[in-house]
Design a protein around this motif. Structure first.
Motif, PDB file in Angstrom:
ATOM      1  N   ILE A  23     -19.524 -33.512  58.816  1.00 46.51           N
ATOM      2  CA  ILE A  23     -18.360 -34.397  58.911  1.00 46.51           C
ATOM      3  C   ILE A  23     -17.652 -34.445  57.559  1.00 46.51           C
ATOM      4  CG2 ILE A  23     -17.612 -36.774  59.300  1.00 46.51           C
ATOM      5  CD1 ILE A  23     -20.013 -36.974  61.307  1.00 46.51           C
ATOM      6  N   GLY A  24     -18.443 -34.571  56.493  1.00 46.17           N
ATOM      7  CA  GLY A  24     -17.868 -34.573  55.149  1.00 46.17           C
ATOM      8  C   GLY A  24     -17.204 -33.259  54.786  1.00 46.17           C
ATOM      9  N   LEU A  25     -17.826 -32.148  55.178  1.00 48.04           N
ATOM     10  CA  LEU A  25     -17.239 -30.841  54.874  1.00 48.04           C
ATOM     11  C   LEU A  25     -15.898 -30.634  55.561  1.00 48.04           C
ATOM     12  CD1 LEU A  25     -20.383 -28.545  55.069  1.00 48.04           C
ATOM     13  CD2 LEU A  25     -18.998 -29.005  53.031  1.00 48.04           C
ATOM     14  N   MET A  26     -15.737 -31.210  56.745  1.00 45.63           N
ATOM     15  CA  MET A  26     -14.498 -31.039  57.503  1.00 45.63           C
ATOM     16  C   MET A  26     -13.410 -32.007  57.070  1.00 45.63           C
ATOM     17  SD  MET A  26     -15.086 -28.514  59.549  1.00 45.63           S
ATOM     18  CE  MET A  26     -16.277 -27.765  58.434  1.00 45.63           C
ATOM     19  N   ARG A  36     -11.145 -23.199  63.932  1.00 46.10           N
ATOM     20  CA  ARG A  36     -11.719 -21.876  63.619  1.00 46.10           C
ATOM     21  C   ARG A  36     -13.229 -21.980  63.394  1.00 46.10           C
ATOM     22  NH1 ARG A  36      -6.663 -20.585  61.053  1.00 46.10           N
ATOM     23  NH2 ARG A  36      -7.333 -21.555  59.129  1.00 46.10           N
ATOM     24  N   PHE A  37     -13.660 -23.007  62.673  1.00 48.62           N
ATOM     25  CA  PHE A  37     -15.096 -23.212  62.463  1.00 48.62           C
ATOM     26  C   PHE A  37     -15.797 -23.478  63.788  1.00 48.62           C
ATOM     27  CE2 PHE A  37     -13.810 -24.202  58.048  1.00 48.62           C
ATOM     28  CZ  PHE A  37     -14.674 -23.349  57.385  1.00 48.62           C
ATOM     29  N   VAL A  38     -15.188 -24.304  64.635  1.00 40.79           N
ATOM     30  CA  VAL A  38     -15.789 -24.626  65.930  1.00 40.79           C
ATOM     31  C   VAL A  38     -15.987 -23.361  66.749  1.00 40.79           C
ATOM     32  CG1 VAL A  38     -15.423 -25.806  68.132  1.00 40.79           C
ATOM     33  CG2 VAL A  38     -14.932 -27.004  65.989  1.00 40.79           C
ATOM     34  N   VAL A  39     -14.964 -22.539  66.829  1.00 41.63           N
ATOM     35  CA  VAL A  39     -15.047 -21.300  67.613  1.00 41.63           C
ATOM     36  C   VAL A  39     -16.131 -20.388  67.050  1.00 41.63           C
ATOM     37  CG1 VAL A  39     -13.803 -19.192  68.262  1.00 41.63           C
ATOM     38  CG2 VAL A  39     -12.678 -21.421  68.461  1.00 41.63           C
ATOM     39  N   GLU A  40     -16.177 -20.224  65.738  1.00 43.76           N
ATOM     40  CA  GLU A  40     -17.212 -19.382  65.119  1.00 43.76           C
ATOM     41  C   GLU A  40     -18.608 -19.900  65.439  1.00 43.76           C
ATOM     42  OE1 GLU A  40     -16.420 -19.296  60.934  1.00 43.76           O
ATOM     43  OE2 GLU A  40     -14.545 -18.176  61.188  1.00 43.76           O
ATOM     44  N   GLU A  41     -18.797 -21.212  65.374  1.00 46.89           N
ATOM     45  CA  GLU A  41     -20.118 -21.788  65.606  1.00 46.89           C
ATOM     46  C   GLU A  41     -20.501 -21.741  67.087  1.00 46.89           C
ATOM     47  OE1 GLU A  41     -22.215 -22.341  63.146  1.00 46.89           O
ATOM     48  OE2 GLU A  41     -20.609 -21.754  61.792  1.00 46.89           O
ATOM     49  N   ILE A  42     -19.523 -21.848  67.979  1.00 40.84           N
ATOM     50  CA  ILE A  42     -19.814 -21.684  69.408  1.00 40.84           C
ATOM     51  C   ILE A  42     -20.243 -20.249  69.685  1.00 40.84           C
ATOM     52  CG2 ILE A  42     -18.747 -21.570  71.715  1.00 40.84           C
ATOM     53  CD1 ILE A  42     -17.153 -24.110  70.902  1.00 40.84           C
ATOM     54  N   THR A  87     -26.499 -28.754  67.852  1.00 40.35           N
ATOM     55  CA  THR A  87     -26.155 -29.963  67.110  1.00 40.35           C
ATOM     56  C   THR A  87     -24.974 -29.706  66.181  1.00 40.35           C
ATOM     57  OG1 THR A  87     -28.448 -30.707  67.250  1.00 40.35           O
ATOM     58  CG2 THR A  87     -27.068 -31.801  65.614  1.00 40.35           C
ATOM     59  N   VAL A  88     -24.934 -28.531  65.570  1.00 38.24           N
ATOM     60  CA  VAL A  88     -23.789 -28.146  64.740  1.00 38.24           C
ATOM     61  C   VAL A  88     -22.520 -28.139  65.589  1.00 38.24           C
ATOM     62  CG1 VAL A  88     -22.733 -26.224  63.460  1.00 38.24           C
ATOM     63  CG2 VAL A  88     -25.133 -26.821  63.060  1.00 38.24           C
ATOM     64  N   VAL A  89     -22.575 -27.463  66.732  1.00 36.82           N
ATOM     65  CA  VAL A  89     -21.410 -27.361  67.609  1.00 36.82           C
ATOM     66  C   VAL A  89     -20.969 -28.750  68.074  1.00 36.82           C
ATOM     67  CG1 VAL A  89     -20.617 -26.536  69.867  1.00 36.82           C
ATOM     68  CG2 VAL A  89     -21.874 -24.999  68.351  1.00 36.82           C
ATOM     69  N   SER A  90     -21.908 -29.561  68.502  1.00 33.60           N
ATOM     70  CA  SER A  90     -21.585 -30.900  68.990  1.00 33.60           C
ATOM     71  C   SER A  90     -20.909 -31.744  67.910  1.00 33.60           C
ATOM     72  CB  SER A  90     -22.865 -31.582  69.476  1.00 33.60           C
ATOM     73  OG  SER A  90     -22.590 -32.883  69.924  1.00 33.60           O
ATOM     74  N   THR A  91     -21.447 -31.691  66.699  1.00 39.30           N
ATOM     75  CA  THR A  91     -20.854 -32.453  65.598  1.00 39.30           C
ATOM     76  C   THR A  91     -19.436 -31.977  65.317  1.00 39.30           C
ATOM     77  OG1 THR A  91     -23.027 -32.865  64.594  1.00 39.30           O
ATOM     78  CG2 THR A  91     -21.103 -33.089  63.162  1.00 39.30           C
ATOM     79  N   LEU A  92     -19.245 -30.664  65.255  1.00 36.04           N
ATOM     80  CA  LEU A  92     -17.909 -30.133  64.963  1.00 36.04           C
ATOM     81  C   LEU A  92     -16.921 -30.452  66.081  1.00 36.04           C
ATOM     82  CD1 LEU A  92     -18.781 -26.704  63.322  1.00 36.04           C
ATOM     83  CD2 LEU A  92     -17.965 -28.795  62.192  1.00 36.04           C
ATOM     84  N   LEU A  93     -17.381 -30.423  67.324  1.00 38.76           N
ATOM     85  CA  LEU A  93     -16.498 -30.796  68.438  1.00 38.76           C
ATOM     86  C   LEU A  93     -16.093 -32.270  68.328  1.00 38.76           C
ATOM     87  CD1 LEU A  93     -18.134 -28.903  71.418  1.00 38.76           C
ATOM     88  CD2 LEU A  93     -15.839 -28.505  70.482  1.00 38.76           C
ATOM     89  N   ASP A  94     -17.020 -33.119  67.919  1.00 37.52           N
ATOM     90  CA  ASP A  94     -16.680 -34.529  67.711  1.00 37.52           C
ATOM     91  C   ASP A  94     -15.623 -34.684  66.630  1.00 37.52           C
ATOM     92  OD1 ASP A  94     -18.460 -35.318  69.672  1.00 37.52           O
ATOM     93  OD2 ASP A  94     -19.993 -36.034  68.258  1.00 37.52           O
ATOM     94  N   VAL A  95     -15.768 -33.935  65.550  1.00 33.01           N
ATOM     95  CA  VAL A  95     -14.792 -33.994  64.464  1.00 33.01           C
ATOM     96  C   VAL A  95     -13.427 -33.506  64.951  1.00 33.01           C
ATOM     97  CG1 VAL A  95     -14.151 -33.012  62.213  1.00 33.01           C
ATOM     98  CG2 VAL A  95     -16.501 -33.772  62.606  1.00 33.01           C
ATOM     99  N   LEU A  96     -13.427 -32.406  65.672  1.00 36.89           N
ATOM    100  CA  LEU A  96     -12.172 -31.829  66.150  1.00 36.89           C
ATOM    101  C   LEU A  96     -11.512 -32.720  67.201  1.00 36.89           C
ATOM    102  CD1 LEU A  96     -10.218 -29.419  66.023  1.00 36.89           C
ATOM    103  CD2 LEU A  96     -11.642 -28.292  67.752  1.00 36.89           C
ATOM    104  N   GLY A  97     -12.321 -33.264  68.092  1.00 35.31           N
ATOM    105  CA  GLY A  97     -11.795 -34.172  69.093  1.00 35.31           C
ATOM    106  C   GLY A  97     -11.403 -33.537  70.413  1.00 35.31           C
ATOM    107  N   TYR A  98     -11.564 -32.239  70.528  1.00 39.21           N
ATOM    108  CA  TYR A  98     -11.276 -31.543  71.783  1.00 39.21           C
ATOM    109  C   TYR A  98     -12.024 -30.220  71.796  1.00 39.21           C
ATOM    110  CZ  TYR A  98      -7.931 -28.838  68.972  1.00 39.21           C
ATOM    111  OH  TYR A  98      -7.354 -28.032  68.013  1.00 39.21           O
TER     112      TYR A  98
END
Length: 108
Positions: A23-26, A36-42, A87-98
């Motif tokens: 969350i802090g990194l984003m 872009r990070f979300v897609v890469e991690e998915i 867990t990485v993907v879930s966290t990043l999706l929460d940050v992105l919001g969609y």
């Protein structure tokens, strides 16, 4: 289930794991950068999942107990990686919001 197992389940059930450092990194990044990070991690999660499925298919292929035990340990390690990546993907999706559009994968 023993008492220790019950206590472990009580500690983790019902609570969503969030990786606060991500969350802090984003923080401060534009949504397209986060996407872009979300897609890469998915995509990484899919690769790890595919590898775990491949390993699972060989679980019973050992010729002796030692090999069977090693196959099982390899599978467990692969599944740990899959769940950690989830867990990485879930966290990043929460940050992105969609959920972003994900390119079709050729590995399936």
């Amino acid at each position: 289930m023993d008492r220790a197992g019950a206590k472990r389940n009580d500690l983790v059930s019902g609570e969503k794991l969030v990786l606060r450092p991500l969350i802090g990194l984003m923080d401060g990044l534009r949504p397209d950068e986060i996407e872009r990070f979300v897609v890469e991690e998915i995509e990484k999660h899919r690769r790890l999942r595919d590898e775990a499925v491949r390993i699972e298919s060989s679980l019973d292929s050992g010729t002796d107990q030692i090999e069977l035990t090693e196959n099982r340990r390899t599978y467990i390690s692969a599944m740990i990686a899959v769940h950690a990546q989830q867990t990485v993907v879930s966290t990043l999706l929460d940050v992105l919001g969609y959920i972003p559009e994900i390119p079709k994968s050729t590995s399936h």
